[in-house]
Design an enzyme around this catalytic site. Structure first.
Site: not given
Length: 499
Positions: A288, A469-471
């Site tokens: 994401p 990576d938004h994680r």
């Protein structure tokens, strides 16, 4: 029985299970020595020469340039000097039925035979073309099998006898049950480990390799059966296979059913392009991602480098090396972007994820080559000066353009720097190089109007774009890292003084 030795395409490692035959360096009838290069092959990683583990006369070349060969398939047949040669060409379209132990040991000997550099980064030990046995083996047991009125003799595979000290997890996976008429040898520790990790019973698999040997793709198919895809039969003549992927001349007159336009060519997706496509698709499907960007006044950096170049014309780092130095410093300050997401299995059998951080930075950088986009990485880049980074970037760029990069040079990055400004573009929402979690893009540096101390002036301006990576982090961390690199470019002297 002929004494001709068949050399199988060796295990390539790094998940690579096939290679394209680019060019033969020998011909049938040539006399060759141990470790003499016999063919050029192109993998998804690099172009390499494959040396022969045998000395003798070339009897058969198994394949033609442009053909894709699977690991474990015959590459070349060599008749030792003074040995009895083949009476006729080897038919590689039909499997040769031989005892399990013989088939498995043959492949082990190929992997252990004399070449020290079968493929870059993956040599075979030894150097004398002889594989030493590490344990005794039993001869295969042959039992009669009743088939109507005719009794035939079919090889029955017995479990391999090993000592208690040798009963490791990998060795135990070689044990077989009675499977009449089927050879179930495993030719690679990688295959055995994959089967063990996913609970695949190797005794129940039908191998697609030579003599029924079980290949990596057989285990992968058992783990997650793939939909049937029409493809040329492995036993078709080479001419037939080539016609399936032939370019323009066989496609003239063909019309695309959707557009109604004529088709001029069909280009197989393979080699580097295949690897890039798979990696980019995986990145987009699993990560994401989010993107942030900022315009940067690079005038001070450009002027500083110009002054250094005037003082020392032959030892001045390029602008990319300075930016790389700022990036490694920024990753130390914001280590969340120098991580990796790893999926693990918990005690209950479910999946969980964890963020793995690293002690150091392996900085990848995108390099355009004739074979496609490559991303070599500067190992321990955080410990290098701008001059050292510049030298390593230049070295790796030359290596990948020659097709000589090793798998470790191409697959060990923890963060990527992409200088797409060399193509004359200002910005790009880049795709993260999976399994990394961030990529920083640098656009071209051009003259633009800029406000300095309340006055409009012309400055050297570039655009930085960070895809992350938004994680692993939120916008605050991503923005902080991007601002740190931007500030370093705008005030390089003060930042370099603190490094």
């Amino acid at each position: 029985m002929s004494e001709t030795k068949v050399f199988l395409l060796p295990d390539l490692g790094e998940g690579l299970t096939e290679a394209e035959l680019v060019n033969w360096l020998v011909a049938v009838g040539d006399e060759i020595r141990v470790d003499q290069p016999i063919a050029e092959v192109e993998t998804a990683k690099s172009m390499v020469e494959v040396p022969s583990p045998y000395a003798g006369t070339v009897a058969v070349l198994h394949g033609e340039p442009g053909q894709t060969l699977d690991v474990g398939k015959p590459l070349i047949s060599v008749t030792p000097i003074g040995a009895k040669s083949l009476g006729e060409p080897v038919d590689t379209s039909a499997p040769v039925v031989e005892p399990l132990e013989t088939a498995a040991e043959t492949y082990r000997e190929e992997e252990k035979a004399g070449s020290g550099n079968v493929l870059i980064g993956y040599g075979t030990p030894g150097g004398h073309g002889v594989a030493r046995r590490t344990r005794a083996r039993k001869q295969p047991v042959v039992e009669p099998v009743e088939t109507g009125a005719v009794a035939t003799r079919t090889p029955v595979i017995e479990p391999v006898e090993i000592t208690s000290a040798e009963k490791t997890a990998d060795d135990l996976l070689l044990l077989r049950t009675r499977v009449p008429g089927k050879l179930g040898a495993v030719i690679s520790p990688l295959v055995r480990r994959m089967a063990r990790d996913h609970g695949v019973d190797l005794g129940g698999l039908q191998g697609s390799g030579a003599s029924g040997l079980i290949m990596r793709k057989d285990v992968e198919a058992a783990i997650a059966p793939a939909p049937a895809v029409a493809r040329p039969s492995l036993v078709e003549p080479v001419e037939t296979r080539r016609s399936v992927i032939a370019p323009d001349e066989t496609r003239r007159g063909e019309t695309d059913s959707r557009t109604g336009l004529g088709i001029t060519a069909r280009t197989p997706v393979r080699g580097v392009r295949k690897a890039v496509a798979a990696n980019m698709s995986r990145s987009r499907s699993e990560i994401p991602e989010a993107t942030v960007w900022v315009d940067v006044d690079a005038t001070a950096l450009v002027e500083m480098r110009a002054a250094l170049k005037k003082a020392d014309p032959h030892n001045t780092p390029g602008l990319l090396a300075f930016i790389a130095r700022f990036v490694t410093a920024g990753l130390k300050k914001y280590p969340e972007l120098n991580t990796r997401i790893v999926t693990t299995e918990d005690a209950a059998g479910g999946e969980s994820q964890e963020i793995v951080a690293f002690d150091g930075v392996n900085l990848g950088f995108a390099a355009q080559t004739d074979r496609g986009l490559m991303v070599p990485s500067v190992r321990n880049a955080d410990k290098m000066s701008a001059r050292q980074l510049d030298a390593e970037i230049r070295r790796l760029t030359a290596v990948v353009r020659e097709g000589k990069a090793t798998p470790s040079e191409l697959g060990s990055g923890t963060f990527t720097l992409n200088n797409y400004g060399v193509f004359g573009v200002d910005g790009s929402a880049a795709i993260i190089n999976h399994p990394e979690v961030g990529i920083l893009g640098v656009g071209r540096i051009i003259d633009k109007p800029w406000v300095v101390n309340g006055e409009l002036t012309v400055r050297k301006v570039t655009e930085l774009t960070l895809t992350f990576d938004h994680r692993v982090c939120d916008g605050g961390t991503a923005g902080g890292f991007l601002r740190y690199v931007a500030d370093a470019i705008e005030s390089p002297g003060s930042v370099l003084a603190d490094m």
